[in-house]
Design a protein around this motif. Sequence first.
Motif, PDB file in Angstrom:
ATOM      1  N   THR A   1     -14.980  19.215 -33.072  1.00 33.02           N
ATOM      2  CA  THR A   1     -14.206  20.432 -32.827  1.00 33.02           C
ATOM      3  C   THR A   1     -12.989  20.511 -33.734  1.00 33.02           C
ATOM      4  OG1 THR A   1     -14.894  20.362 -30.517  1.00 33.02           O
ATOM      5  CG2 THR A   1     -13.052  21.805 -31.051  1.00 33.02           C
ATOM      6  N   SER A   2     -12.206  19.418 -33.799  1.00 23.24           N
ATOM      7  CA  SER A   2     -10.963  19.432 -34.585  1.00 23.24           C
ATOM      8  C   SER A   2     -11.160  18.967 -36.022  1.00 23.24           C
ATOM      9  CB  SER A   2      -9.912  18.545 -33.919  1.00 23.24           C
ATOM     10  OG  SER A   2     -10.290  17.184 -34.008  1.00 23.24           O
ATOM     11  N   GLY A   3     -12.170  18.151 -36.269  1.00 21.48           N
ATOM     12  CA  GLY A   3     -12.380  17.586 -37.603  1.00 21.48           C
ATOM     13  C   GLY A   3     -11.660  16.277 -37.823  1.00 21.48           C
ATOM     14  N   ASP A   4     -10.876  15.818 -36.834  1.00 19.67           N
ATOM     15  CA  ASP A   4     -10.171  14.541 -36.956  1.00 19.67           C
ATOM     16  C   ASP A   4     -11.176  13.400 -37.072  1.00 19.67           C
ATOM     17  OD1 ASP A   4      -7.917  16.049 -36.635  1.00 19.67           O
ATOM     18  OD2 ASP A   4      -7.453  15.330 -34.614  1.00 19.67           O
ATOM     19  N   ALA A   5     -10.847  12.420 -37.931  1.00 17.06           N
ATOM     20  CA  ALA A   5     -11.778  11.308 -38.137  1.00 17.06           C
ATOM     21  C   ALA A   5     -11.022  10.018 -38.419  1.00 17.06           C
ATOM     22  CB  ALA A   5     -12.708  11.617 -39.306  1.00 17.06           C
ATOM     23  N   ILE A   6     -11.631   8.910 -38.013  1.00 20.73           N
ATOM     24  CA  ILE A   6     -11.182   7.582 -38.416  1.00 20.73           C
ATOM     25  C   ILE A   6     -12.363   6.951 -39.132  1.00 20.73           C
ATOM     26  CG2 ILE A   6     -10.343   5.327 -37.681  1.00 20.73           C
ATOM     27  CD1 ILE A   6      -9.188   6.724 -35.185  1.00 20.73           C
ATOM     28  N   LEU A   7     -12.139   6.562 -40.373  1.00 22.55           N
ATOM     29  CA  LEU A   7     -13.206   6.027 -41.218  1.00 22.55           C
ATOM     30  C   LEU A   7     -12.942   4.564 -41.528  1.00 22.55           C
ATOM     31  CD1 LEU A   7     -13.322   9.021 -43.725  1.00 22.55           C
ATOM     32  CD2 LEU A   7     -14.702   8.711 -41.665  1.00 22.55           C
TER      33      LEU A   7
ATOM     34  N   ILE B   1     -16.205  23.362 -39.344  1.00 24.24           N
ATOM     35  CA  ILE B   1     -14.812  23.236 -39.789  1.00 24.24           C
ATOM     36  C   ILE B   1     -14.679  23.156 -41.304  1.00 24.24           C
ATOM     37  CG2 ILE B   1     -13.969  22.218 -37.656  1.00 24.24           C
ATOM     38  CD1 ILE B   1     -14.156  19.508 -39.148  1.00 24.24           C
ATOM     39  N   VAL B   2     -15.766  22.881 -42.010  1.00 25.25           N
ATOM     40  CA  VAL B   2     -15.727  22.819 -43.476  1.00 25.25           C
ATOM     41  C   VAL B   2     -16.821  23.711 -44.073  1.00 25.25           C
ATOM     42  CG1 VAL B   2     -14.605  20.588 -43.808  1.00 25.25           C
ATOM     43  CG2 VAL B   2     -17.044  20.647 -43.371  1.00 25.25           C
ATOM     44  N   PRO B   3     -16.676  25.042 -43.934  1.00 20.36           N
ATOM     45  CA  PRO B   3     -17.688  25.921 -44.515  1.00 20.36           C
ATOM     46  C   PRO B   3     -17.700  25.823 -46.042  1.00 20.36           C
ATOM     47  CG  PRO B   3     -15.810  27.193 -43.730  1.00 20.36           C
ATOM     48  CD  PRO B   3     -15.602  25.780 -43.284  1.00 20.36           C
ATOM     49  N   PHE B   4     -18.812  26.162 -46.632  1.00 17.54           N
ATOM     50  CA  PHE B   4     -18.993  26.118 -48.077  1.00 17.54           C
ATOM     51  C   PHE B   4     -17.817  26.798 -48.780  1.00 17.54           C
ATOM     52  CE2 PHE B   4     -20.949  28.171 -51.912  1.00 17.54           C
ATOM     53  CZ  PHE B   4     -21.096  26.999 -52.637  1.00 17.54           C
ATOM     54  N   GLY B   5     -17.184  26.083 -49.707  1.00 13.39           N
ATOM     55  CA  GLY B   5     -16.063  26.620 -50.464  1.00 13.39           C
ATOM     56  C   GLY B   5     -14.700  26.219 -49.942  1.00 13.39           C
ATOM     57  N   SER B   6     -14.628  25.556 -48.803  1.00 12.05           N
ATOM     58  CA  SER B   6     -13.339  25.113 -48.258  1.00 12.05           C
ATOM     59  C   SER B   6     -12.793  23.953 -49.073  1.00 12.05           C
ATOM     60  CB  SER B   6     -13.498  24.635 -46.813  1.00 12.05           C
ATOM     61  OG  SER B   6     -13.989  25.652 -46.003  1.00 12.05           O
ATOM     62  N   VAL B   7     -11.475  23.949 -49.286  1.00 15.36           N
ATOM     63  CA  VAL B   7     -10.821  22.858 -50.011  1.00 15.36           C
ATOM     64  C   VAL B   7      -9.652  22.352 -49.164  1.00 15.36           C
ATOM     65  CG1 VAL B   7      -9.589  22.166 -52.113  1.00 15.36           C
ATOM     66  CG2 VAL B   7     -11.447  23.853 -52.250  1.00 15.36           C
TER      67      VAL B   7
ATOM     68  N   LEU C   1      -9.158   4.512 -42.677  1.00  9.96           N
ATOM     69  CA  LEU C   1      -8.500   5.732 -43.123  1.00  9.96           C
ATOM     70  C   LEU C   1      -8.469   6.691 -41.939  1.00  9.96           C
ATOM     71  CD1 LEU C   1      -8.984   7.640 -46.390  1.00  9.96           C
ATOM     72  CD2 LEU C   1      -9.391   8.857 -44.272  1.00  9.96           C
ATOM     73  N   HIS C   2      -7.303   7.277 -41.685  1.00  7.17           N
ATOM     74  CA  HIS C   2      -7.124   8.213 -40.570  1.00  7.17           C
ATOM     75  C   HIS C   2      -6.921   9.614 -41.139  1.00  7.17           C
ATOM     76  CE1 HIS C   2      -6.467   4.902 -37.629  1.00  7.17           C
ATOM     77  NE2 HIS C   2      -6.115   4.278 -38.743  1.00  7.17           N
ATOM     78  N   ASP C   3      -7.926  10.481 -40.998  1.00 13.53           N
ATOM     79  CA  ASP C   3      -7.872  11.851 -41.516  1.00 13.53           C
ATOM     80  C   ASP C   3      -7.668  12.789 -40.326  1.00 13.53           C
ATOM     81  OD1 ASP C   3      -8.111  13.661 -43.782  1.00 13.53           O
ATOM     82  OD2 ASP C   3      -9.990  14.326 -42.861  1.00 13.53           O
ATOM     83  N   ILE C   4      -6.454  13.315 -40.192  1.00 13.03           N
ATOM     84  CA  ILE C   4      -6.095  14.142 -39.039  1.00 13.03           C
ATOM     85  C   ILE C   4      -5.864  15.583 -39.504  1.00 13.03           C
ATOM     86  CG2 ILE C   4      -4.500  14.426 -37.094  1.00 13.03           C
ATOM     87  CD1 ILE C   4      -6.175  11.770 -37.129  1.00 13.03           C
ATOM     88  N   ILE C   5      -6.687  16.501 -38.997  1.00 12.61           N
ATOM     89  CA  ILE C   5      -6.595  17.916 -39.354  1.00 12.61           C
ATOM     90  C   ILE C   5      -5.837  18.691 -38.276  1.00 12.61           C
ATOM     91  CG2 ILE C   5      -7.959  20.014 -39.762  1.00 12.61           C
ATOM     92  CD1 ILE C   5     -10.118  18.237 -40.973  1.00 12.61           C
TER      93      ILE C   5
END
Length: 191
Positions: free
Chosen positions: A177-183, A77-83, A50-54
Amino acid sequence: MEKLVICTCTWLLLLLFTATTTTVMGKYYSRSHVVDSPTTVKKTKLHFFLHDIISGKNPSSVLVAKPNGTIVQEGNIVPFGSVYVFDDPLTVGPSPNSEVIGNARGLYASISRGSDLTLLFNGDLEFTSGEFNGSSISVFSRDPLVLTKELAIVGGRGKFRMANGFIINNAIFFNVTSGDAILEFHVTVFH
């Protein structure tokens, strides 16, 4: 006076009849009964990425709600309450250019106030090619932000109707830094 007594008695009887009828007729359940079900349960193992690109001009995951009144720590990049909502490609290999076999659509929300960053992951992983084309796996699970984790499969569609199981999820790439991920997803599904 006699008309008043008769009228009052009629209203009382009507009120009593209506109240008792409603109580007797109101049910929140039905009788249980035996349902024919398959005698065998299939176990299928799947492996994909899965490629999650922010970041960038064409992100597959976007912030749709951010915290109000929460102090956001530098670099979080994902503070409490972010959706976030996502429409991420599912691929055969880890390369962004590898064959796309489906998409993951849903949302995740940051649900942890402490140092143990945790998301709530709610997604539908649909396959658009191969043997499971048109089928999907439904995932609803706590998702701690660690390199390897387990997610719960709670249902599905098509060939995965009434599915359950689990996903072992490995982060093979994560940019803090960007939050981009490959899972990498190792899926065991019972259907």
